[in-house]
Enzyme design. Structure first.
Site, PDB file in Angstrom:
ATOM      1  N   CYS A  55       0.806  -1.117   0.012  1.00 48.07           N
ATOM      2  CA  CYS A  55       0.343  -0.061   0.065  1.00 48.07           C
ATOM      3  C   CYS A  55       0.957   1.253  -0.034  1.00 48.07           C
ATOM      4  O   CYS A  55       1.954   1.139  -0.567  1.00 48.07           O
ATOM      5  CB  CYS A  55      -0.875   0.118   1.215  1.00 48.07           C
ATOM      6  SG  CYS A  55      -0.165   0.014   2.776  1.00 48.07           S
ATOM      7  N   ALA A  56       0.437   2.182   0.617  1.00 51.60           N
ATOM      8  CA  ALA A  56       1.250   3.611   0.310  1.00 51.60           C
ATOM      9  C   ALA A  56       2.369   3.495   1.225  1.00 51.60           C
ATOM     10  O   ALA A  56       3.500   4.328   1.115  1.00 51.60           O
ATOM     11  CB  ALA A  56       0.477   4.656   0.988  1.00 51.60           C
TER      12      ALA A  56
END
Length: 654
Positions: free
Chosen positions: A30-31
């Protein structure tokens, strides 16, 4: 001074410490985090991973083993996938995007497989173009210098199945080295020699129809796809003690022989059928046959079916001293180059422009259309279609005029002089000109999608131009919490971009309406610890998340839950919508921006159905984190109060 972290090496070390590739069921990111699903979490060395340079911490949540990296997680992820069989960003993205009709899925598949090798193809194409240009100025094709330079430019094209084997293995998650071995079977010198000899070939009495796989595309893609299926089955079926060497030992002969025995006959039959059909039509309507051949030439090339027509052309040159078919294929080749040129001149997408420029040059000058087709025209669809239609018109004109050539050359702009002095020379040049003009003009007018900011930014554009936004404005007191002091105040319940000045690129405004709480109170130990940086958390009461600052979107995940923004003043920001919402895979999220976009503070980033997200059991808190907090003397959030979109949320000072 801080030591620069090699995040690719970090990723590889993390993979080793979680138990290696064989202990990983799946991997995504993810980020900020590498998210592993491990077969046996007890094999992961938590302490060693936490101590690895570039790792913030380790978390275990929702059946995932999460290694927190920070903003540089894509680099760590790349370090893993580039050195393992765990997939790639391209594969993951493409898998999500493989929707729609069969044609769209086929185009997406081909484009994604060619994407990693486009620059090499473009560079090699330019080498071929310049070498061909040198020949027109007297450089001898018999010289050793020409032979060496031609080999340098032609190698990637000639041995294209090797490159495609690697990228296909990434896409289908197959063993890359086994894929290379399969490509080697198709291009092995003695196998090519069997085809060249033209004599019947048998394998233990079974006929094997030999074809040329040089520069081919589809055969190796099919072979690697079958390989991936067979490998997965064998990995499950075979004992671990013998699996490593037994899988390739079985895959190579099974898939290799299947490719030679199935793909070869199908290709030969289809090519012969097409050649017979074209020849039959030519006898009573040359213009129609020329148009059909030229219109589908690049399609035939993609599938490797054009090789069935080359022997017909060569036979005509040998027996008749000339050939009419070869005269028609210049138009479709140069039309694809012209279409790519139009894309380069029209698009505002910098990456696409960088690919289209050299691709058009190599296509027009050297006739090397692979970069143009696979990197530009085919992914955009319309330019490829316009190139084919233009080629059909040009081919029909050349065939109608009785154009012919007495020498077989690779179609390109630099080899066009071969028609000088031949019958209907004018019609050949007219056909090429019409094909290129048609493909260029139609692509320029209708074939290039707009990548500018979306229509919802019209409000900000009006403000920039001093126009009436259509929303009543009112004077705001100087001590108002709205930033800046002359900002537009909108009616309650209306969510619009905040009227914020270009100079305001340091302080942060609230990305969503709701109650602001301290970062330490968020329901996530990593974010709460401040390891990712300081910022603010807002429990949302509105369903649109906007940019807290003006800057460039450096990260925009497909899931829609995380965005990285970098302002001109050096503020690096992470907007994280919800906790663990990456697992929703974009459900309930509607993205408004893409990576590379430039946004204004207050511009919509994503629309979120927060009630639906909450109903799925996820925390809906919207986190705004200054990930380079250490670069500033003050990062002061406003907490424990209700904020509206556009309210001053975090004060930042150097």
């Amino acid at each position: 001074m801080a030591t620069k972290v090699d995040y690719e090496a970090t990723g590889q070390e993390v993979l080793r410490l979680v138990g290696g590739e064989e202990n990983v069921n799946s991997l995504v990111h993810c980020a900020t985090r590498l998210r592993f699903k491990l077969k046996d979490e007890s094999k992961a060395n938590d302490a060693a991973i936490k101590a690895t340079e570039g790792v913030v911490t380790v978390m275990k949540s929702g059946g995932q083993y999460q290694v927190v990296i920070g903003n540089d997680v894509p680099r760590a992820y790349a370090g893993i996938v580039n050195n393992s069989r765990l997939g790639s960003d391209a594969a993951d993205d493409s898998a999500k995007g493989s929707k729609g009709n069969l044609l769209n899925r086929f185009i997406e598949l081909i484009s994604s497989i060619f994407l990693p090798i486009l620059w090499t193809l473009a560079g090699a194409g330019l080498i071929k173009a310049f070498t061909a240009l040198a020949v027109t100025f007297g450089f001898s094709t018999e010289s050793q210098e020409y032979i060496i330079l031609n080999a340098i430019g032609d190698s990637i094209i000639n041995f294209l199945p090797f490159a495609i084997a690697i990228t296909s293995a990434k896409r289908f998650k197959a063993n890359q080295f086994t894929s290379l071995a399969l490509a080697g079977i198709l291009l092995y010198p003695t196998i090519i020699g069997l085809h060249t000899a033209g004599e019947p070939v048998h394998f233990f009495g079974i006929p094997v129809v030999m074809v040329s796989y040089v520069s081919s595309v589809i055969p190796i893609i099919l072979a690697v796809w079958v390989q991936s299926i067979l490998e997965r089955w064998l990995q499950r079926a075979l004992p671990s003690a013998i699996r490593n060497f037994t899988v390739p030992m079985l895959v190579l002969p099974i898939v290799g022989l299947a490719t030679l025995m199935v793909v070869g006959p199908i290709t030969t039959f289809a090519s012969s059928l097409i050649a017979s059909g074209i020849t039959s039509v030519w006898n009573f309507a040359p213009w129609l046959a020329g148009g059909i051949l030229a219109g589908f030439w690049q399609v035939l090339t993609i599938f490797g079916l054009h090789w069935g027509l080359v022997p017909v052309m060569l036979n005509n040159l040998t027996t008749l001293g000339h050939d009419v078919m070869a005269a028609t294929i210049f138009a479709p080749v140069l039309a694809q180059g012209a279409a790519a040129l139009a894309v380069m001149l029209k698009t505002s997408d910098k990456k696409l422009k960088q690919v289209a420029g050299p691709a058009s040059l190599s296509g027009i000058l050297a006739g090397i259309t692979e970069p143009a087709i696979y990197g530009v025209n085919l992914p955009l669809k319309k330019p490829f279609i316009f190139g084919c239609v233009g080629g059909a018109i040009g081919g029909a004109l050349a065939a109608a005029g009785g154009a012919q050539t007495s020498a077989f050359v690779v179609p390109s702009g630099l080899t066009l002089p071969v028609f000088i002095g031949t019958p209907a020379m004018f019609m050949v040049f007219l056909g090429v000109a019409v094909a290129m003009i048609f493909a260029f003009v139609m692509t320029f007018l209708f074939g290039v999608p707009k990548v500018e900011t979306e229509t919802e930014n019209a409000f900000v554009e009006k403000l920039d131009n001093g126009e009436d936004s259509g929303i009543p404005a009112q004077t705001v007191p100087a001590n108002s919490k709205v930033v800046p002091a002359d900002a537009v105040v909108v009616p309650a319940g209306t969510v619009v971009p905040t009227a914020i000045t270009e100079e305001n690129t340091t302080d942060l405004v609230a990305p969503v309406s709701g109650t602001a709480i301290a970062m330490k109170d968020v329901n996530d130990p990593v974010f709460a610890s401040g390891a990712m940086g300081k910022g603010i958390v807002i429990v949302p009461t509105s369903n649109q998340v906007v940019a807290p600052i003006s800057g460039k979107i450096v990260t925009a995940l497909d899931s829609g839950h995380a965005y990285g923004i970098r302002s001109e003043t050096g503020v690096e920001l992470l907007v994280h919508v919800g906790i663990d919402t990456v697992q929703l895979e974009g459900k309930h999220f509607t993205r408004r921006v893409a990576k590379g976009d430039t946004v204004r503070a207050g511009q919509p980033l994503v629309d979120v159905d927060f009630p639906a997200v909450a109903a799925e059991g996820y925390d809906t808190s919207v986190l705004t984190i200054v990930t380079n907090t250490g670069n500033f003397s003050v990062v002061e959030p406003r907490v424990d109060e209700k904020l509206n979109v556009g309210d001053l949320a975090v004060i930042i000072e150097r």
